[in-house]
Scaffold this motif. Sequence first.
Motif, PDB file in Angstrom:
ATOM      1  N   LYS A  65       0.996  -1.200   0.183  1.00 27.32           N
ATOM      2  CA  LYS A  65      -0.100   0.062   0.015  1.00 27.32           C
ATOM      3  C   LYS A  65       0.740   0.917   0.295  1.00 27.32           C
ATOM      4  O   LYS A  65       0.587   2.357  -0.906  1.00 27.32           O
ATOM      5  CB  LYS A  65      -1.158  -0.185   1.383  1.00 27.32           C
ATOM      6  N   ALA A  66       1.862   1.507   0.673  1.00 24.04           N
ATOM      7  CA  ALA A  66       3.086   2.167   0.732  1.00 24.04           C
ATOM      8  C   ALA A  66       3.707   2.563  -0.493  1.00 24.04           C
ATOM      9  O   ALA A  66       3.315   4.033  -1.171  1.00 24.04           O
ATOM     10  CB  ALA A  66       3.798   2.376   1.998  1.00 24.04           C
ATOM     11  N   ILE A  67       4.442   1.677  -1.255  1.00 24.09           N
ATOM     12  CA  ILE A  67       4.494   1.592  -2.262  1.00 24.09           C
ATOM     13  C   ILE A  67       3.448   2.556  -3.629  1.00 24.09           C
ATOM     14  O   ILE A  67       3.990   2.831  -4.108  1.00 24.09           O
ATOM     15  CB  ILE A  67       5.231   0.250  -3.331  1.00 24.09           C
ATOM     16  N   LEU A  68       2.597   1.592  -3.059  1.00 25.26           N
ATOM     17  CA  LEU A  68       0.763   2.562  -4.208  1.00 25.26           C
ATOM     18  C   LEU A  68       0.768   4.069  -4.383  1.00 25.26           C
ATOM     19  O   LEU A  68      -0.590   4.170  -4.771  1.00 25.26           O
ATOM     20  CB  LEU A  68       0.127   1.346  -4.436  1.00 25.26           C
ATOM     21  N   GLY A  69       1.348   4.124  -2.648  1.00 27.61           N
ATOM     22  CA  GLY A  69       0.849   5.938  -2.322  1.00 27.61           C
ATOM     23  C   GLY A  69      -0.822   5.693  -2.041  1.00 27.61           C
ATOM     24  O   GLY A  69      -1.687   6.126  -1.358  1.00 27.61           O
ATOM     25  N   LEU A  70      -1.218   4.336  -1.528  1.00 29.68           N
ATOM     26  CA  LEU A  70      -2.260   3.923  -0.830  1.00 29.68           C
ATOM     27  C   LEU A  70      -2.369   4.528   0.531  1.00 29.68           C
ATOM     28  O   LEU A  70      -2.998   4.740   1.556  1.00 29.68           O
ATOM     29  CB  LEU A  70      -2.893   2.877  -0.643  1.00 29.68           C
ATOM     30  N   GLN A  71      -1.189   4.128   1.568  1.00 30.25           N
ATOM     31  CA  GLN A  71      -0.409   4.650   2.684  1.00 30.25           C
ATOM     32  C   GLN A  71       0.847   5.248   2.883  1.00 30.25           C
ATOM     33  O   GLN A  71       1.237   5.020   2.837  1.00 30.25           O
ATOM     34  CB  GLN A  71      -0.607   3.038   3.571  1.00 30.25           C
ATOM     35  N   PRO A  72       0.464   6.335   3.614  1.00 29.57           N
ATOM     36  CA  PRO A  72       1.187   7.165   4.236  1.00 29.57           C
ATOM     37  C   PRO A  72       2.837   6.994   5.038  1.00 29.57           C
ATOM     38  O   PRO A  72       1.853   6.195   5.901  1.00 29.57           O
ATOM     39  CB  PRO A  72       1.151   8.302   4.414  1.00 29.57           C
ATOM     40  N   PRO A  73       4.160   6.490   4.579  1.00 28.97           N
ATOM     41  CA  PRO A  73       5.186   5.655   5.430  1.00 28.97           C
ATOM     42  C   PRO A  73       4.878   6.894   5.845  1.00 28.97           C
ATOM     43  O   PRO A  73       5.199   8.488   5.692  1.00 28.97           O
ATOM     44  CB  PRO A  73       6.028   5.611   4.245  1.00 28.97           C
ATOM     45  N   ASN A  74       5.490   6.555   7.424  1.00 23.33           N
ATOM     46  CA  ASN A  74       6.173   8.096   8.544  1.00 23.33           C
ATOM     47  C   ASN A  74       7.826   8.197   8.038  1.00 23.33           C
ATOM     48  O   ASN A  74       8.316   9.254   8.576  1.00 23.33           O
ATOM     49  CB  ASN A  74       6.308   6.902   9.901  1.00 23.33           C
ATOM     50  N   ALA A  75       8.202   7.099   7.495  1.00 27.91           N
ATOM     51  CA  ALA A  75      10.462   7.035   7.375  1.00 27.91           C
ATOM     52  C   ALA A  75      10.666   6.479   6.218  1.00 27.91           C
ATOM     53  O   ALA A  75       9.413   5.489   6.250  1.00 27.91           O
ATOM     54  CB  ALA A  75      10.912   7.187   8.598  1.00 27.91           C
ATOM     55  N   GLY A  76      11.242   6.658   5.483  1.00 28.95           N
ATOM     56  CA  GLY A  76      12.019   6.299   4.430  1.00 28.95           C
ATOM     57  C   GLY A  76      11.727   6.650   3.028  1.00 28.95           C
ATOM     58  O   GLY A  76      10.636   7.856   3.062  1.00 28.95           O
ATOM     59  N   ARG A  77      12.324   6.209   2.222  1.00 28.65           N
ATOM     60  CA  ARG A  77      11.711   6.339   0.788  1.00 28.65           C
ATOM     61  C   ARG A  77      11.979   5.472   0.064  1.00 28.65           C
ATOM     62  O   ARG A  77      12.398   3.988   0.300  1.00 28.65           O
ATOM     63  CB  ARG A  77      13.064   6.986   0.250  1.00 28.65           C
ATOM     64  N   ILE A  78      10.651   5.770  -1.014  1.00 26.38           N
ATOM     65  CA  ILE A  78      10.477   4.405  -2.118  1.00 26.38           C
ATOM     66  C   ILE A  78      10.824   5.288  -3.410  1.00 26.38           C
ATOM     67  O   ILE A  78      10.280   6.171  -3.371  1.00 26.38           O
ATOM     68  CB  ILE A  78       8.379   4.013  -1.785  1.00 26.38           C
ATOM     69  N   LEU A  79      11.622   4.385  -4.518  1.00 27.24           N
ATOM     70  CA  LEU A  79      11.811   5.074  -5.629  1.00 27.24           C
ATOM     71  C   LEU A  79      11.877   4.478  -6.807  1.00 27.24           C
ATOM     72  O   LEU A  79      11.742   3.155  -6.605  1.00 27.24           O
ATOM     73  CB  LEU A  79      13.834   5.384  -5.286  1.00 27.24           C
ATOM     74  N   LEU A  80      11.096   4.781  -7.540  1.00 25.43           N
ATOM     75  CA  LEU A  80      11.031   4.237  -8.905  1.00 25.43           C
ATOM     76  C   LEU A  80      11.763   5.261  -9.868  1.00 25.43           C
ATOM     77  O   LEU A  80      11.640   6.047 -10.178  1.00 25.43           O
ATOM     78  CB  LEU A  80       9.201   4.174  -8.754  1.00 25.43           C
TER      79      LEU A  80
END
Length: 267
Positions: A65-80
């Motif tokens: 969900k975090a990767i898809l933008g459905l759940q905002p993360p509190n920390a960290g990074r997602i890179l495409l």
Amino acid sequence: MNALVPAPSAPVPSATALSVRDLTVRYGRAGKTLPAVDGVSFDVARGETLGLVGESGSGKSTIGKAILGLQPPNAGRILLHGTDITRASLRQRRVTAIDLRVVFQDPYSSLNPAQTIGQTLTEPLRVLRVPKDQWRPRILESLAAVGLPADAADRYPARFSGGQRQRIAIARALVCDPQVIVLDEPVSALDLSTQAQVLNLLADLRDSRQLALLFIAHDLGVVRFLAQRVVVLYRGQVMEAGGAEEVTQRPRHPYSVALTAAAPVPQ
């Protein structure tokens, strides 16, 4: 019954499509915040399947969900493809959606029963503002890629079996010609024979299109047949990561051993 074909042991391609770095997601409960995902990192390369495995509550679906933008993360990074999409706006996500798609678990609830298959596959093309003259050719190409005839576009979901519906869900992901697909328990609702067919289809699509697949599942035995590498999660943390054969046949962490015992794999 179609036989499950183990994932090849060839070297993992070097071109990284998706990177997750120190991802943390917390949920609130009774005035406290509990980590559903706690500092998880992994990469998925083009032409590779990474299996994300754990029992219910391990945080694997929250990561998806975090990767898809459905759940905002509190920390960290997602890179495409090296671009940070962790907190991308809706407008930015519209562009991202071309390269990042999802297939959900339930082949019945994921399709609108009031829409034809063609209408369902048209929706992402409309959102992405693909020219109308490309809609029909793309729809027919995607249906053909998953082994369905062209006239499937004019029929409603009720006319299809569970396995066929999941093929349609895969076609919906393919219609945008993505490079990364998140698969959230895509075969858990299917019988064993149909599971084998869908897993072999995904392997063929991955290899022919050089797709990066993030395969989220609770069954370590199933993951072995599609994934080249596996990440084992427990309570939001990585317990073990490595090659699929190594993790499933020679697990090092006690939790991985327990998962393997619950879903034995052929030796």
